[in-house]
Design a protein around this motif. Sequence first.
Motif, short mmCIF file in Angstrom:
data_model
loop_
_atom_site.label_atom_id
_atom_site.label_comp_id
_atom_site.label_asym_id
_atom_site.label_seq_id
_atom_site.Cartn_x
_atom_site.Cartn_y
_atom_site.Cartn_z
N SER A 137 59.62 43.58 56.16
CA SER A 137 58.53 44.19 55.40
C SER A 137 58.05 45.48 56.06
O SER A 137 57.93 45.58 57.27
CB SER A 137 57.36 43.21 55.30
N PRO A 140 53.27 44.43 55.44
CA PRO A 140 52.83 43.05 55.17
C PRO A 140 51.31 42.95 55.09
O PRO A 140 50.59 43.62 55.83
CB PRO A 140 53.37 42.27 56.37
N HIS A 208 51.70 47.24 49.09
CA HIS A 208 52.02 46.15 50.00
C HIS A 208 53.21 45.35 49.46
O HIS A 208 53.17 44.85 48.34
CB HIS A 208 50.79 45.24 50.16
N ASP A 209 54.27 45.24 50.26
CA ASP A 209 55.50 44.63 49.74
C ASP A 209 55.55 43.12 49.90
O ASP A 209 56.36 42.45 49.27
CB ASP A 209 56.73 45.28 50.38
N ILE A 210 54.68 42.55 50.73
CA ILE A 210 54.56 41.10 50.81
C ILE A 210 53.09 40.75 51.00
O ILE A 210 52.39 41.37 51.81
CB ILE A 210 55.42 40.50 51.96
N THR A 234 54.88 43.05 44.55
CA THR A 234 54.80 42.39 45.85
C THR A 234 55.39 40.98 45.82
O THR A 234 55.35 40.30 44.79
CB THR A 234 53.33 42.31 46.32
#
Length: 267
Positions: A137, A140, A208-210, A234
Amino acid sequence: KRYEAFQKASMFGANGVLFDIVGTTCYSLGVEEEEKAYHGEFGVELDLIKDDLTKSLAFKEDEKEFSKSHQSFDFSKYFLDFKPPYYKKPKAVPTPEEDRTRSAMQIDVFKGEATVKDSVVSYKEAFKELASLIKSSKNPTIIVGPLLSWDFNEKDLQEKAYITRLLIEKINANVKILPDYRPKLKNYDPNVEMDPPNPHEAILHGNHDITILIGTHCYRTDFVIRLLKKHTPTNVVALCGLYGHPEADLSTSFTDANKLKELLDML
């Protein structure tokens, strides 16, 4: 979720009143209608059973003193530095008991220790997948809900809050707190806080990717998951203290401090 109103009512002796609703609620019609309801735009009219309502309102209990002990709470020392400077402590917040009283309903969604997409796996397998997602990530994010934002003097939750803080520091996570579920009415900073009716705004604000949800009540977690999956790209992770959330991209059940420490050791 209207805990403040019910707590106030209980002080005057309204220990419990249940009315049946006739019709289709927003929850039955999918996330779009549920979202409209939170913004006051739900167009379906529902009817109360008026005869029962009239009888209930006509009932008057003998006057007597009611003493109600409320669970004490203060902002957790582990997340004080994430508390927005404008945030004021409310008179009441969602307590751990709110999730426990709903456990019978939550059993229906229980699939096992963990789920990854459509697969049921062990929590160790889920943590391996989560560790991989976190390591890859770029941004995160951890959402800290009321169960951990506040210190309710419960040892299990205090330990979970401590390990969550270690996790935040180890992965250098963005933190957005969700200390209660009152609408912010645009008066909030999406960099540090999540607006309960519009959780996606805080996640879109920063790409935010996770997004890892921890310490949020199950009934609110379900809503947040649906909105994030609808409005953002996400990956949504729910580290649930009860029966899990299969709608998330990854979810673990009965996630206590010991399990979180295992995740920490994998990173």
